[in-house]
Each structure stands twice: as C-alpha cells, then as structure tokens.
Write a protein that holds these residues in place. Structure first.
Motif, short mmCIF file in Angstrom:
data_model
loop_
_atom_site.label_atom_id
_atom_site.label_comp_id
_atom_site.label_asym_id
_atom_site.label_seq_id
_atom_site.Cartn_x
_atom_site.Cartn_y
_atom_site.Cartn_z
N PRO A 151 0.84 -1.20 0.00
CA PRO A 151 0.00 0.00 0.00
C PRO A 151 0.87 1.25 0.00
N PRO A 152 0.33 2.38 -0.45
CA PRO A 152 1.15 3.60 -0.54
C PRO A 152 1.52 4.21 0.80
N GLU A 153 0.83 3.81 1.85
CA GLU A 153 1.15 4.27 3.20
C GLU A 153 1.30 3.06 4.12
N SER A 188 -0.13 3.93 -5.76
CA SER A 188 -1.14 4.98 -5.65
C SER A 188 -2.28 4.73 -6.63
N GLY A 189 -1.94 4.30 -7.84
CA GLY A 189 -2.97 3.99 -8.82
C GLY A 189 -3.87 2.86 -8.37
N VAL A 190 -3.30 1.81 -7.82
CA VAL A 190 -4.09 0.68 -7.34
C VAL A 190 -5.02 1.12 -6.22
N SER A 191 -4.60 2.11 -5.44
CA SER A 191 -5.45 2.64 -4.37
C SER A 191 -6.56 3.56 -4.88
N GLY A 192 -6.52 3.89 -6.18
CA GLY A 192 -7.57 4.71 -6.77
C GLY A 192 -7.15 6.12 -7.13
N ALA A 193 -5.87 6.46 -6.94
CA ALA A 193 -5.40 7.80 -7.29
C ALA A 193 -5.32 7.96 -8.80
N GLY A 340 -1.71 -3.30 9.49
CA GLY A 340 -1.35 -1.93 9.86
C GLY A 340 -2.42 -1.27 10.69
N LYS A 341 -3.68 -1.52 10.34
CA LYS A 341 -4.78 -0.94 11.11
C LYS A 341 -4.84 -1.57 12.51
N GLU A 342 -4.59 -2.87 12.57
CA GLU A 342 -4.63 -3.54 13.87
C GLU A 342 -3.49 -3.05 14.77
N ALA A 343 -2.33 -2.82 14.17
CA ALA A 343 -1.20 -2.33 14.96
C ALA A 343 -1.44 -0.92 15.49
#
Length: 345
Positions: A151-153, A188-193, A340-343
């Motif tokens: 992911p980009p972040e 970023s593109g895969v995320s929809g940017a 990442g969200k769980e952490a």
C-alpha cells in the motif's frame, strides 16, 4: 465495482498496461527515431521487428520481452517469499529464466546490471554485495508487482520493500530511487489515485529511495522526474518526443529512461495506450520506457479501460496466470493494510 474488484482491475491494469508498452516498443528498441520513422512511419499498432534487429529479430508483432517476463517473475517470488524477500530464490529464478530464454533462441537477455550481479554471485560474492554497482533501469522496469503488493502508506515501508528487492542486482541510490518512484506511482494507482496524484507521490518516493543503497553519481531522480514532466507539459506530442529524446534521454541509464517514462505519462495525459505509442516512437530503450509509462498509467486506469482488442494481440503472456498473480498480490496488499490498522488500534 467493489473495492476488492477495483483493486484487482487496477492491478491488472498495471501488469497488462506494462505488457502493452513493452510489446509495442519491442521492434523499435535500440533504433533511432529517424530509423523508426524510416521503417514504420509513426508506430500506432504492434509491428514486427526487422530481420536484422540486434535483440528482437524473429519475434512476431505483439510479443512481450524481458520487461514483462521479469516483472511477472518478481511478482511470483514476492508472493512465495512472504514478508521477507527471498534473495536466493530470486537470483536462482533469474538464472533459470535466462537459461529458458536462451533455449527459446531469444536475444533479449539479462540487462547489464543484473548480468554483472549474477556473475558476481556465481563467483561467490554475497547477494547483498553483488548489486552494489547496479544503476541501470532493470529494477524500475520490473518493480510494478511491489507497487501492487505494498500500500502507498506508510511510504517508508513501500520504499524499504523496493530497496529489499533491489539489493541483489540494483543496490544503488539511483536505481532504488527510480524503482521507488515507479512502485509508488503504481501503488497509488491501485489505491484509486489518478495519474497526476500518483506522479506526485512518485517524486516523494524517489527522494526517500535515494537514501537507500550505495551512493553513485548521477542526476537526482526525483528532481529529474519533476523537471521532465514540466518540460513537456502543454507541448504537442511531436514536440514532446523531440524534447524527451534530445534533453531527457532514452537510454538504459535510470536517470534517463525513468524520467522519460514520467514525461511520456504527462504527454499521454494518463492514457495507457497513448503512453505506449509515444514510447515506441522515442527510439532508444523504447520497450522499457513503454512498459514503465503504460504500466503506471494502467494502474490508475484499470484493465477495464485498456484497449481489449490490443490485449488480444499480445504474444508470450498467459492472461489467466497474470490474473492469478494479481489476485495474490492484492490479497497480500489487503493483509498488510489490515495488519497496519490492527497495529495502530
């Protein structure tokens, strides 16, 4: 289209967009713009290489090259490696691939940096040291799967994964910065940017990527990407091609071909097929520039917006296998996002 389906569509857009750019540039690679014009006029569709082409002779129109084959190979190794990239498996896979393409009679083998690194590894040099001088565009040309998986972040995690996959063959600041820029644009593109936002993220990633690997001399990749896009912005396609060829450069050096690919993305206004067409007419490393530019454009556009009749003309690629790889890479991406969200919770 659901979020999951959209991510897979954009992942496929990156991989198949890259294949379109690669195959369209296959017969024109290493030729000058003047020679391309003499042979083909303006390349607008897949054409066959001339009989005496130094690397593409004997291939049929629409055939992919090492750019796409190595990208798919890297993607498979990443899926099989899990969280820790398996350098030994990667190097052995490259060696097996080279033997396979030799057996097929192909002339388009490993690039200069990868070849030097593998020769060094065969001579007993540790993989982490073998890539210390690799500064050409081989890492950037095959990096799209990293952008799909990561992911980009957080951006530093994406860039660290890029650097990890570069270590054995392209462990230099220039090569890693270049590959990080392309991976960030794809991610970023895969995320929809859209392609503009993806380009901006790429510049930031290139700056971060330049802090990894062995420092080597050469123009700053982040600065050159931004400069190259600004150079061609608002220009006609014909004028932009002249500027890219004369000023940016279209050789295998990372600081030429990668900024050139971002300039092509600008001129094409994010359209994957136009990016492939522009790249094919540049001369020089046309297949790699096309693979990078059309792959980045495809990540933002998605497979559903690629020209399906052109995809049907591709040779040397199994679309079902690409789809399976895209599924696996996106599944790994989603798992990283969840962890990442769980952490953070």
């Amino acid at each position: 289209m659901t979020d999951a389906a959209g991510a897979i569509d954009r992942a496929m857009g990156a991989l198949i967009g890259g294949a379109l750019g690669d195959a369209l540039g296959m017969p024109t690679q290493l030729l000058s713009p003047a020679r391309i014009a003499e042979l083909y006029g303006h390349v607008e569709d897949f054409v066959a290489p001339v009989d005496d082409h130094p690397v593409s002779k004997g291939l049929v129109a629409g055939t992919i090259t090492d750019d796409t084959e190595q990208a798919l190979l890297l993607g498979r190794i990443m899926v099989e490696s899990g969280d820790r990239f398996d350098h030994t498996r990667w190097v052995n896979a490259l060696l097996d691939w080279e033997r396979e393409v030799k057996a097929r009679g192909s002339y388009d083998l490993l690039g200069p940096s990868t070849k030097r690194a593998i020769d060094a590894i065969n001579d007993g040099v540790p993989p982490e040291e073998a890539g210390s001088g690799g500064d050409t565009n081989g890492a950037a040309m095959r990096i799209a799967p990293v952008g799909i998986m990561m992911p980009p972040e957080p951006l530093d995690a994406l860039v660290a994964k890029v650097a990890e996959t570069c270590r054995a063959t392209h462990n230099t600041s220039i090569a890693i910065a270049s590959a990080a820029a392309v991976a960030a644009a794809v991610s970023s593109g895969v995320s929809g940017a859209d392609w503009r936002a993806a380009s901006a993220r790429a510049v930031t990633a290139a700056r971060l990527g330049a802090t990894h690997g062995n420092w080597v001399t050469g123009g700053d990749i982040a600065a050159r990407i931004a400069w190259a896009q600004d150079l061609v912005r608002g220009k006609t396609e014909k004028e932009a091609i002249r500027l890219i060829v004369d000023l940016v450069g279209t050789g295998v050096a990372s600081q030429e071909s990668v900024p050139a690919a971002f300039a092509v993305l600008e001129v094409a206004d994010g359209d994957p097929w136009r990016a492939a067409v522009i790249s094919a007419n540049l001369g020089g490393d046309t297949d790699t520039i096309g693979a990078i530019a059309a792959g980045m454009a495809g990540a933002s556009a998605g497979l559903s917006r690629l020209p399906q009749h052109r995809i049907a003309k591709l040779h040397g690629i199994d679309l079902a296998e690409v789809r399976a790889l895209a599924d696996d890479l996106v599944a790994a991406r989603k798992a990283k996002i969840r962890s990442g969200k769980e952490a953070a919770a």
